[in-house]
Design an enzyme around this catalytic site. Structure first.
Site, PDB file in Angstrom:
ATOM      1  N   GLY A  46       0.841  -1.187   0.000  1.00 39.85           N
ATOM      2  CA  GLY A  46       0.000   0.000   0.000  1.00 39.85           C
ATOM      3  C   GLY A  46       0.877   1.237   0.000  1.00 39.85           C
ATOM      4  N   GLN A  51       3.042   9.940   1.213  1.00 39.56           N
ATOM      5  CA  GLN A  51       4.333   9.242   1.244  1.00 39.56           C
ATOM      6  C   GLN A  51       5.210   9.596   0.038  1.00 39.56           C
ATOM      7  OE1 GLN A  51       2.433   5.207   2.131  1.00 39.56           O
ATOM      8  NE2 GLN A  51       4.364   5.078   3.260  1.00 39.56           N
ATOM      9  N   CYS A  90       5.995  -0.208   7.495  1.00 33.53           N
ATOM     10  CA  CYS A  90       5.609   0.968   6.713  1.00 33.53           C
ATOM     11  C   CYS A  90       6.785   1.377   5.839  1.00 33.53           C
ATOM     12  CB  CYS A  90       5.235   2.109   7.656  1.00 33.53           C
ATOM     13  SG  CYS A  90       4.807   3.635   6.795  1.00 33.53           S
ATOM     14  N   LEU A  91       6.515   1.659   4.581  1.00 34.44           N
ATOM     15  CA  LEU A  91       7.590   2.060   3.675  1.00 34.44           C
ATOM     16  C   LEU A  91       8.241   3.366   4.124  1.00 34.44           C
ATOM     17  CD1 LEU A  91       5.972   1.200   0.219  1.00 34.44           C
ATOM     18  CD2 LEU A  91       7.707  -0.098   1.465  1.00 34.44           C
ATOM     19  N   HIS A 132      -4.193   1.467   7.764  1.00 34.07           N
ATOM     20  CA  HIS A 132      -2.838   2.030   7.730  1.00 34.07           C
ATOM     21  C   HIS A 132      -2.773   3.209   6.752  1.00 34.07           C
ATOM     22  CE1 HIS A 132       1.685   1.408   7.888  1.00 34.07           C
ATOM     23  NE2 HIS A 132       1.556   2.190   6.840  1.00 34.07           N
ATOM     24  N   GLU A 133      -3.348   3.028   5.569  1.00 29.83           N
ATOM     25  CA  GLU A 133      -3.255   4.083   4.545  1.00 29.83           C
ATOM     26  C   GLU A 133      -4.114   5.300   4.916  1.00 29.83           C
ATOM     27  OE1 GLU A 133      -0.833   3.733   2.643  1.00 29.83           O
ATOM     28  OE2 GLU A 133      -0.571   1.592   3.034  1.00 29.83           O
ATOM     29  N   HIS A 136      -2.269   7.426   7.202  1.00 24.64           N
ATOM     30  CA  HIS A 136      -1.326   8.306   6.505  1.00 24.64           C
ATOM     31  C   HIS A 136      -2.021   9.588   6.047  1.00 24.64           C
ATOM     32  CE1 HIS A 136       2.504   6.311   6.257  1.00 24.64           C
ATOM     33  NE2 HIS A 136       1.997   5.192   5.774  1.00 24.64           N
TER      34      HIS A 136
END
Ligand code: ZN
Length: 167
Positions: A46, A51, A90-91, A132-133, A136
């Site tokens: 995702g 990000q 998480c990226l 999670h997204e 963000h």
């Protein structure tokens, strides 16, 4: 293929609430295409617009065994049910994983790029990715979802890393 640099922990763009998308124009379509490239290149399951430094409410996702890759514009979550504790990364906080408790099921509403309304009942991994997204988009990183002790430890790891003292 065009990839963006993924913003990481400490970048202020990750701490701000992204604003609603008002119009899907060519630039946004290109952005989404680049976000898919960036997500697959990472690789991740995702990626939210902040990000890659874009303060708009949209994210892309593609989970193994899921239906299809998806993009969600102006998502909202409801119907949180149950709890599931599972390792999550998480990226934007690369190479670190923590057990995080989230709702096991959620309902996601939003729009796709063609302006079709989306309505998805998600559970387990897909529900986790959605939560999670959307976090963000609200300027929240998974660090803030950790238990206080875990968070302290995580902050220690991240500050050590920022000083170049550890990988
Ligand atoms: Zn993330």
């Amino acid at each position: 293929m065009a990839t963006h640099v993924i913003r990481t922990f400490g970048d202020p763009v990750l701490r701000q609430r992204a604003t609603e998308v008002e119009e899907v124009d060519d630039a946004l379509v290109r952005l989404v295409s680049d976000m898919f490239d960036t997500m697959y290149d990472a690789p991740g399951v995702g990626l939210a617009a902040p990000q890659v430094g874009v303060q708009r409410r949209l994210f892309v996702y593609d989970i193994e065994g899921g239906n299809a890759p998806g993009v969600v514009v102006n998502p909202t979550l409801s119907g949180h049910r149950g709890e599931w504790n599972h390792d999550e990364g998480c990226l934007s906080v690369p190479d670190l994983w923590w057990p995080v408790t989230r709702a096991n099921e959620v309902h996601l509403s939003g729009w796709d790029l063609a302006g079709n309304e989306l309505s998805i009942d998600a559970e387990e991994l897909l529900a986790r990715v959605f939560q999670h997204e959307v976090d963000h988009l609200d300027g929240m990183l998974l660090i803030e979802r950790l238990e206080p002790d875990q968070r302290k430890e995580a902050m220690r790891t991240l500050s050590t890393r920022a000083m170049g003292l550890a990988p």
